[in-house]
Design an enzyme around this catalytic site. Structure first.
Site, PDB file in Angstrom:
ATOM      1  N   LYS A   9       0.843  -1.196   0.000  1.00 46.28           N
ATOM      2  CA  LYS A   9       0.000   0.000   0.000  1.00 46.28           C
ATOM      3  C   LYS A   9       0.880   1.248   0.000  1.00 46.28           C
ATOM      4  CE  LYS A   9      -0.453   0.005   5.048  1.00 46.28           C
ATOM      5  NZ  LYS A   9      -1.368   0.088   6.196  1.00 46.28           N
ATOM      6  N   TYR A  52      14.206  31.668   4.091  1.00 47.22           N
ATOM      7  CA  TYR A  52      13.003  32.380   4.523  1.00 47.22           C
ATOM      8  C   TYR A  52      13.057  32.675   6.018  1.00 47.22           C
ATOM      9  CZ  TYR A  52      10.578  31.442   0.111  1.00 47.22           C
ATOM     10  OH  TYR A  52      10.196  31.406  -1.210  1.00 47.22           O
TER      11      TYR A  52
END
Length: 366
Positions: free
Chosen positions: A40, A263
């Site tokens: 999965k 940033y």
């Protein structure tokens, strides 16, 4: 996102390591036990189709999360059993029956809905989910299960299996594990019509509680070479981490004392130093909280300085390196190593999440 083949950031997946990891677990469990490979979430970020094909000779079937993941394997030519571990609502059953996908049924409410929306279950193979204490999906009593089995069979379904999932099989304290195990055993013993396959063992149960295995196991994270407990419990045998993550320097410069990086100007240089830029960021699954962690360049740990951006991160270098110099984010570089579990520990999360967050913008190379 589109895979970015025209930049140097790639994940390398060692399929042979995955095959050997599965073989190691299979040597550790009782003979005759069926093996389901859990693929999965794109095989935990490793590539579901490629992993499934590599394991085809070794496993009896596959476990996925939903119908789309199952159909992906069918379209790739995988013809062994595929079990959906999650709940598929009855309005999607026609496709599951047509493509011979086994579904999980977890409630009597599902049966009632199926009677209204798709009453003919002929050709459908079912595994019943028991909630032994995980608290997500599943039935809780013998009466419910008996009624569900009878109802499913009356509608034409084949009830092939019954299973549960342990919440704490990867922890040192086995109190909860034993409570769940006894609950499941008692429920199975009380059934009027027990399905042929009984399974409760995920990766952790298969390696640390092999004496509690029924007649099938579901191998997930161990197949990819990782410890289900992170660093809490020791593995009983070695595993090979199958995925490495690497990139290259695309920009190198010297900054001066007082210069800031990234940033928010969260990093300020205390002295002149070399800074390298690497083309990977949080859009790739390399999350913003990795500032302060390190990557490997030329066998040396180099700290990530400044905030991780969407597409790039910056590292402090011991010297100026040429553009194109290899940067290792997961894996080995000149005898030094960074594991997925190292990253998980830094992020205060689990190694599963680190792998699953690696986005499809990063090409997988096999």
């Amino acid at each position: 996102m589109i895979s970015s083949f025209h930049r140097p950031t790639v994940a390398r997946v060692n399929l042979q390591a995955i095959k050997e990891n599965v073989a190691s677990v299979q040597k550790h469990i009782p003979l005759g036990v069926k093996t389901y490979a859990v693929v999965k979430a794109d095989a935990y970020g490793h590539g579901a189709v490629q992993v499934s094909k590599a394991l085809l000779p070794q496993v009896d079937g596959y476990c996925v999360s939903n119908l789309d993941e199952a159909l992906q394997l069918r379209q790739a030519g995988i013809d062994k059993e595929i079990l959906i571990l999650g709940v598929l609502l009855p309005n999607e059953l026609k496709l599951a029956i047509t493509r011979q996908v086994t579904v999980t049924v977890a409630s009597l409410e599902w049966l009632a809905m199926a009677k209204q929306e798709w009453p003919d279950l002929k050709g459908l193979k079912v595994h019943i989910k028991i909630d032994s204490g995980m608290g997500r999906i599943g039935l809780r009593s013998v009466t419910e299960v008996d009624n569900l089995i009878a109802g499913l069979k009356s509608m034409g379904a084949e009830v092939e299996g019954i299973f549960t999932h342990f919440a704490t099989a990867d922890e040192a304290d086995d109190t909860k594990f034993n409570q769940q195990l006894q609950f499941f055993k008692k429920l199975i013993a009380g059934l009027e019509d027990k399905p042929r396959l009984v399974h409760a063992s995920n990766s952790a149960t298969s390696i640390w509680h092999s004496d509690t295995i029924f007649n099938a196991v579901r191998l997930g994270i161990v197949s990819y070479g990782l410890n289900p407990s992170g660093s809490d419990l020791s593995l009983p045998f070695p595993l090979q981490e199958a995925l490495s993550l690497e990139s290259s320097l695309v920009h190198v410069k010297m900054i001066s004392a007082g210069d800031t990086v990234g940033y928010g100007a969260t990093y300020t240089a205390k002295k002149s130093e070399y800074v390298g830029t690497v083309p990977i960021g949080y859009a790739d699954g390399w999350t913003r909280n990795m500032q302060g962690f390190s990557v490997l360049v030329d066998g040396q740990f180099c700290e990530i300085i400044g905030r991780v951006s969407m597409d790039q991160l910056t590292i402090r270098l011991p010297k100026a390196y040429p553009l194109g110099t290899k940067v290792t984010l997961i894996g080995s570089n000149q005898q030094k190593n960074i594991s997925t579990t190292d990253i998980a520990n830094y992020r205060n999360t689990i190694n599963y999440e680190v792998l699953c967050l690696l986005s499809d913008r990063i090409p997988r190379i096999y």
